[in-house]
Scaffold this motif. Structure first.
Motif, mmCIF file in Angstrom:
data_model
loop_
_atom_site.group_PDB
_atom_site.id
_atom_site.type_symbol
_atom_site.label_atom_id
_atom_site.label_comp_id
_atom_site.label_asym_id
_atom_site.label_seq_id
_atom_site.Cartn_x
_atom_site.Cartn_y
_atom_site.Cartn_z
ATOM 1 N N SER A 4 -5.944 -9.409 -12.358
ATOM 2 C CA SER A 4 -7.200 -8.679 -12.274
ATOM 3 C C SER A 4 -6.959 -7.281 -11.702
ATOM 4 O O SER A 4 -7.595 -6.314 -12.087
ATOM 5 N N MET A 5 -6.007 -7.203 -10.780
ATOM 6 C CA MET A 5 -5.661 -5.904 -10.222
ATOM 7 C C MET A 5 -5.115 -4.994 -11.310
ATOM 8 O O MET A 5 -5.407 -3.814 -11.358
ATOM 9 N N LEU A 6 -4.333 -5.593 -12.183
ATOM 10 C CA LEU A 6 -3.705 -4.793 -13.226
ATOM 11 C C LEU A 6 -4.741 -4.197 -14.167
ATOM 12 O O LEU A 6 -4.541 -3.136 -14.734
ATOM 13 N N LEU A 7 -5.862 -4.894 -14.321
ATOM 14 C CA LEU A 7 -6.866 -4.430 -15.263
ATOM 15 C C LEU A 7 -7.686 -3.281 -14.700
ATOM 16 O O LEU A 7 -8.468 -2.670 -15.414
ATOM 17 N N MET A 8 -7.519 -3.040 -13.399
ATOM 18 C CA MET A 8 -8.298 -1.962 -12.803
ATOM 19 C C MET A 8 -7.866 -0.604 -13.347
ATOM 20 O O MET A 8 -6.842 -0.466 -14.000
ATOM 21 N N GLU A 9 -8.643 0.394 -12.989
ATOM 22 C CA GLU A 9 -8.457 1.692 -13.632
ATOM 23 C C GLU A 9 -7.126 2.354 -13.314
ATOM 24 O O GLU A 9 -6.359 2.693 -14.201
ATOM 25 N N SER A 10 -6.865 2.502 -12.010
ATOM 26 C CA SER A 10 -5.688 3.283 -11.639
ATOM 27 C C SER A 10 -4.431 2.500 -11.963
ATOM 28 O O SER A 10 -3.888 1.793 -11.142
ATOM 29 N N PHE A 13 -0.576 2.994 -10.086
ATOM 30 C CA PHE A 13 -0.419 2.512 -8.716
ATOM 31 C C PHE A 13 -0.376 0.996 -8.673
ATOM 32 O O PHE A 13 0.485 0.400 -8.038
ATOM 33 N N THR A 14 -1.322 0.360 -9.382
ATOM 34 C CA THR A 14 -1.343 -1.100 -9.351
ATOM 35 C C THR A 14 -0.095 -1.674 -9.991
ATOM 36 O O THR A 14 0.415 -2.695 -9.539
ATOM 37 N N LEU A 15 0.390 -0.997 -11.007
ATOM 38 C CA LEU A 15 1.618 -1.472 -11.638
ATOM 39 C C LEU A 15 2.773 -1.421 -10.639
ATOM 40 O O LEU A 15 3.524 -2.384 -10.468
ATOM 41 N N LEU A 16 2.868 -0.289 -9.937
ATOM 42 C CA LEU A 16 3.932 -0.137 -8.953
ATOM 43 C C LEU A 16 3.756 -1.125 -7.803
ATOM 44 O O LEU A 16 4.688 -1.819 -7.409
ATOM 45 N N ALA A 17 2.532 -1.194 -7.271
ATOM 46 C CA ALA A 17 2.289 -2.074 -6.138
ATOM 47 C C ALA A 17 2.439 -3.529 -6.550
ATOM 48 O O ALA A 17 2.929 -4.359 -5.795
#
Lengths: 649, 99
Positions: A4-10, A13-17
């Protein structure tokens, strides 16, 4: 959560985190490569430094992206255990606190790795050192990025193991091997605390996640929060070498100096403080446990300073000073959310300063060949560059205005004064003590007459043959680079953090910090600075005029009780010897006696009886078939008549 | 015929067999004594089976016969081996299996 985090906009960053496990996995891979796989040493330095460096680069990128995106991210990798309602997951938490620690660990790790390239250039076992260094970075990053106590415990154990291996790096030296064992055993005390806390959390609330623990524990009732608080304090005390469990850290100075700089001053020993800071919500529920943290902090602050003021070995004095500085950290952490912000401040600045000081000492011992203060002195002419680096760390530690230590300690003193004035006053006195022992260390090491000869060998040598091959080192480029960076950070770090850190940590501790200005001089600061000035000047005058009494003869110095107790390192070893080792030896002697006298003798008697009986019994084995038959028939007859008699009665 | 008659015959046969085993020294005769005792037991089993009108005893008797047959195989082999080594069937000559 991860998806779900991955689907967020930014996205980036989420990919890296989301892939922040790379931070841990990469140094781990390098460690495995260096320790387990045979390969040519020609790649050693690039791989050894690169493993840590990649982690550091990743952490920096994450941090920079996080500046614009303050939302913490939890990355769940997989479910480890699921027992009833309780669930333990392997998941990493990237928030404002953990990313700071990751930066500190990987940053100092990288600098220490670069330094070690020069420092260990003629060490035959340097490959093992770099492998362990990478393993340590992986373990420490796991510790700070874990989002629950169980995963933290995994990292906690792993850093303890690497610490053991690095203290005993020159394992053929008996002192080093013993120091390693001592550190290992003392770390088990920390395990006792942490495991008890985890057990209470699992049985009482069924979760070990940092974010969920506090509120659920509050719902269960106050006394359990206290139990967890005290258990975690025990863990932190042993890991962070707080009085009265400090003695292992002093002996740990047997490790190679870069390892001391990284593990035993900047990162691993701060893990106890990190644990307290992470558990702050629990301590807010348990005022008694929080008071205990405060008391331990003050006790350590003074105990460490006392030992440092009388120490006779430069590395041990720095270790005592580490203990003392971590006392400030504990004191601050015990003060509540506002204090916690400054505890982080203290942890970061102290890590940088002390790593720099240790690396300077490393250069010094390689040059001079010894580290006892009795044999140093007058080094300012020989090692001007190292002196400047050491002086930067010195000024930053004692708290000269605008340098790191000034802000860290000033904030802690002010916060303590506002909360409990007595602790504030004690913290001010602590600054005076710190100024004394650091000035003493600087003067005895770098000024005065040289009490050493140009040594043909390094102080720390692995073998006798290795010792002969070692050349005195005048400081290679890699060593100078790390020293320079750390010194600059020690000077300017506080200034940079001062206005920014409280706001940055606002989501974690929810603390309202008012004092963030560049200059916040109030009367408390003037008192502190006045004390600092008086102590430094007084110490300089004293050591200009008087030869330290213990240079004349150890017995003269030992007549002064204060010196005697401090030089004996507060009798911690004796207390352990008498309170723990001796009783345990007695018990084990008794157990051994019981085993040899009672059990073994009993067994011996038993087999004697059986043996004699069987000698008697074997006469029945005549070999005469008809005798056997007769005995058999007679036996059957007896049995049958017994049965008949039984039925009849 | 009454039950006790069969049982008396069985007991007498058993005692004769037992006496043969205990008193004689010839291995073959002792062996025959053992067979006699086994068959005395068989007789008792069959008798009780008849008396209770159940087949258990007869089944047991058949089992005994099978066991007796295998025992003959093993026992005779041993006796022949002893005879070959000692040139005698007297069990008192074969006393070497002692402590």
């Amino acid at each position: 959560m991860y998806t779900s985090m991955l689907l967020m906009e930014s996205g980036s960053f989420t990919l890296l985190a989301g892939n922040c496990w790379v931070l841990i996995a990469f140094p781990l891979l390098v460690a495995a490569l260096l320790l387990l796989v045979r390969m040519s040493d020609s790649w050693l330095y690039s791989v050894g430094v690169g493993g840590v460096g990649v982690s550091f680069g990743y952490a920096v990128v994450l941090f920079i992206m996080m500046l614009g995106e303050p939302e913490p991210i939890t990355v769940q990798l997989y479910t480890w255990l699921s027992i009833g309602d309780a669930e333990v997951t392997v998941s990493l938490l990237i928030d404002q606190l953990s990313i700071l620690f990751a930066l500190l660990v990987a940053g100092i790790g990288t600098l220490v790795a670069i330094y070690s390239v020069g420092y260990l250039s003629d060490e035959p076992e340097r490959r093992r050192f770099f492998g362990l260094l990478n393993l340590f970075i992986a373990a420490m990053l796991l510790l700070v990025l874990a989002d629950n106590y169980v995963l933290l415990f995994v990292g906690w154990e792993a850093v303890g193991l690497v610490s053991y291996l690095l203290i005993g790096f020159w394992q053929e030296k008996e002192v080093a091997a013993n120091a390693a064992k001592k550190a290992f055993v003392m770390n088990r005390v920390a395990d006792l605390g942490l495991l008890s806390a985890i057990a209470v959390l699992l049985t009482q609330i069924g979760t070990v996640r940092f974010t969920a623990v506090a509120e659920q524990l509050g719902a269960v009732g106050g006394s359990w929060a206290g139990v967890v608080g005290f258990a975690l304090l025990l863990a932190a005390c042993a890991k962070s070498a707080q009085v009265p469990l400090q003695s292992w850290l002093l002996d740990a100075m047997e490790s190679p100096t870069p390892a001391s700089a990284l593990i035993h001053s900047a990162t691993m020993v701060a893990a106890g403080g990190y644990l307290i800071l992470r558990s702050l919500p629990i301590y807010m529920l348990a005022p008694t446990a929080r008071l205990a943290v405060l008391l331990i902090g003050v006790l350590t602050l003074f105990g460490g300073a006392w030992m440092a003021a009388t120490g006779r070995d430069i590395k041990r004095v720095l270790a005592c000073s580490t203990t003392s500085q971590l006392g400030y950290l504990m004191l601050a952490a015990g003060l509540g959310p506002v204090g916690a912000v400054f505890a982080v401040f203290q942890l970061l600045t102290h890590g940088v300063i002390k790593a720099g000081l240790f690396l300077a000492v490393g250069t010094l011992t390689r040059r001079v060949g010894r580290s006892d203060l009795q044999g140093l002195g007058g080094l300012v002419k020989v090692l001007p560059y190292t002196f400047v680096a050491f002086a930067c760390g010195y000024l930053a530690t004692i708290g000269v205005p605008f340098l790191s230590g000034f802000y860290a300690k000033g904030h802690i003193i002010a916060t303590a004064w506002e909360t409990i004035p007595a602790f504030g006053a004690l913290a001010v006195v602590g600054v005076g003590l710190g100024a004394f022992y650091m000035t003493r260390l600087l003067l005895l090491t770098f000024t005065g007459t040289a009490r050493w000869q140009e040594a043909p060998i390094g102080a720390e040598t692995s073998t006798e043959t290795g010792a002969e091959n070692r050349q005195p080192l005048r400081g290679s480029v890699s060593m100078r680079f790390s020293l320079t960076v750390l010194s600059l950070l020690a000077l300017g770090g506080g200034l940079a953090l001062n206005g920014w850190l409280p706001g940055w940590l606002q989501p974690v501790f929810a603390a309202e910090v008012s004092r963030t200005g560049l200059l916040y001089f109030d009367w408390l600061n003037y008192v502190t600075l006045g004390l600092l000035f008086v102590v430094v000047v007084g110490t300089v005058i004293y050591y200009r005029k008087v030869t330290p009494i213990w240079f004349k003869a150890a017995s003269t110095a030992d007549e002064v009780a204060l010196v005697r107790i401090g030089a004996a390192e507060l009798y911690a070893d004796d207390a352990l010897q008498r309170g723990v080792v001796a009783p345990l030896s007695t018990v084990s002697a008794r157990v051994s006696w019981t085993e040899s006298e009672v059990l073994e003798n009993g067994a011996r008697h038993l087999w004697r009886v059986i043996g004699r009986t069987s000698i008697l019994m074997r006469r029945l084995q005549s070999g005469n078939v008809r005798t056997y038959v007769l005995l058999f028939v007679a036996g059957t007859a007896v049995l049958v008549s017994a049965m008949l008699l039984w039925a009849w009665v | 015929m009454s039950l006790s008659a069969y049982l008396i015959v069985s007991a007498v046969l058993f005692c004769i067999g037992l006496a043969g085993v205990l008193l004689r020294r010839n291995a073959l005769v002792m062996f025959m004594g053992i067979e006699l005792m086994l068959n005395a037991a068989n007789l008792a089993l069959v008798t009780f089976s008849e008396a209770h009108a159940e087949l258990d005893g007869q089944v047991a008797a058949v089992f005994t016969m099978v066991v007796a047959a295998t025992e003959v195989v093993v026992g005779l082999a041993i006796i022949i081996t002893i005879f070959r080594s000692k040139a005698s069937l007297n069990v008192d000559d074969a006393r070497r299996l002692r402590h």
